[in-house]
Design a protein around this motif. Structure first.
Motif, PDB file in Angstrom:
ATOM      1  N   TRP A   1      33.716 -48.219 -38.667  1.00  0.00           N
ATOM      2  CA  TRP A   1      34.365 -47.918 -37.472  1.00  0.00           C
ATOM      3  C   TRP A   1      35.916 -47.437 -37.406  1.00  0.00           C
ATOM      4  O   TRP A   1      36.254 -46.526 -36.788  1.00  0.00           O
TER       5      TRP A   1
ATOM      6  N   TRP B   1      33.322 -57.646 -32.501  1.00  0.00           N
ATOM      7  CA  TRP B   1      33.291 -57.465 -33.914  1.00  0.00           C
ATOM      8  C   TRP B   1      34.534 -58.213 -34.464  1.00  0.00           C
ATOM      9  O   TRP B   1      34.660 -58.759 -35.870  1.00  0.00           O
TER      10      TRP B   1
ATOM     11  N   LEU C   1      25.675 -56.021 -34.295  1.00  0.00           N
ATOM     12  CA  LEU C   1      26.518 -57.156 -34.107  1.00  0.00           C
ATOM     13  C   LEU C   1      25.808 -58.447 -33.530  1.00  0.00           C
ATOM     14  O   LEU C   1      25.945 -59.476 -34.064  1.00  0.00           O
TER      15      LEU C   1
ATOM     16  N   LYS D   1      30.537 -52.344 -41.408  1.00  0.00           N
ATOM     17  CA  LYS D   1      30.730 -51.799 -40.282  1.00  0.00           C
ATOM     18  C   LYS D   1      32.168 -51.597 -39.588  1.00  0.00           C
ATOM     19  O   LYS D   1      32.506 -50.708 -38.978  1.00  0.00           O
ATOM     20  N   ALA D   2      32.915 -52.523 -39.901  1.00  0.00           N
ATOM     21  CA  ALA D   2      34.205 -52.775 -39.553  1.00  0.00           C
ATOM     22  C   ALA D   2      34.949 -51.530 -40.178  1.00  0.00           C
ATOM     23  O   ALA D   2      35.832 -50.981 -39.563  1.00  0.00           O
TER      24      ALA D   2
ATOM     25  N   ILE E   1      29.253 -56.754 -42.165  1.00  0.00           N
ATOM     26  CA  ILE E   1      30.279 -57.099 -41.347  1.00  0.00           C
ATOM     27  C   ILE E   1      31.515 -56.241 -41.691  1.00  0.00           C
ATOM     28  O   ILE E   1      31.951 -55.408 -40.922  1.00  0.00           O
TER      29      ILE E   1
END
Length: 241
Positions: A48, A113, A22, A44-45, A41
């Motif tokens: 998650w 995020w 982040l 990772k999004a 980004i």
């Protein structure tokens, strides 16, 4: 209850684990290198959100993936659950910006995020703030970024699909990009039904995009209900309202 504790623990541990990523992404964006970190980004999004669904025990069926357009679009979905957010981040194409309640921005670790995804926060109790959010959404879409909107404004929690607010569609009609209706059915089983995490079946239907370029004023006014009816067309009768 144990299931809920495990899910919450995963959320906290994951947020701590990705904190260095982040900070790195924030730094690169400040330097003007958003394109450089966009794949990170999105990755990772996606990870998650996908793991949150997996830990919750969501069994997801997706219909209509071929309807996801390559060009910029506004995805419009009904809203049954908090889990609709990880659903749209993982099952409707690449993770994209969301128009979200400003209360979500107060959750520790999540705001960072959401900012990286260029989410737009809405305070519906403040008319001026809500108008600014609509303007920000329009600017974002006009600049070439797709986004997802939940025009009911609040979760139905398994009840009838509520009225779609017309203002939520302005980002699409102002930018003259397609609207992609998305039906989400069953996410409330994952939390809202019992107020704790529980496994359940979820069905996601991605409908054909609706072009907004060239729409008349009357067609623009009718668009919210047109999209609502399209979303309802594949859902159980109990959601009809």
């Amino acid at each position: 209850m144990i299931h809920t504790i495990i899910w919450a623990a995963y959320l906290v541990i994951y947020m701590i684990g990705v904190a260095p990523a982040l900070l790195y992404c924030r730094h690169q964006i400040k330097k003007g290198n958003r394109e450089k970190v966009t794949p990170l980004i999105e990755r990772k999004a996606y990870h998650w959100a996908d793991r949150l669904l997996w830990v919750a025990g969501a069994k997801i069926e997706v219909i209509g993936e071929e309807n996801i357009p390559e060009e910029t679009a506004v995805f419009v979905a009904n809203h049954q659950s908090y889990f609709d957010i990880p659903i749209v981040l993982t099952r409707t194409g690449r993770p994209r910006s969301l128009m979200a309640k400003d209360s979500l921005a107060k959750i520790p670790g999540l705001r960072g995020w959401m900012d990286l995804l260029q989410c737009v926060y809405v305070n519906r109790s403040d008319e001026k703030a809500a108008m600014r959010a609509l303007m920000d959404s329009s600017k974002l879409v006009k600049s070439g970024f797709s986004m997802t909107i939940f025009p009911e404004g609040t979760r139905s929690k398994g009840g009838p699909v509520k009225e779609f607010k017309g203002g939520a569609f302005r980002a699409a009609t102002n930018a003259k990009v397609p609207v992609v209706p998305v039906s989400i059915e069953g996410t409330y089983h994952l939390f809202e039904e019992r107020s704790r995490i529980h496994s359940g079946k979820v069905r996601v239907t991605i409908h054909e995009p609706i072009p907004t370029a060239g729409m008349s004023r009357q067609e623009v006014r009718e668009l919210p209900e047109r999209v609502r009816q399209q979303i309802l067309s594949v859902m159980d009768e109990k959601y009809q309202g």
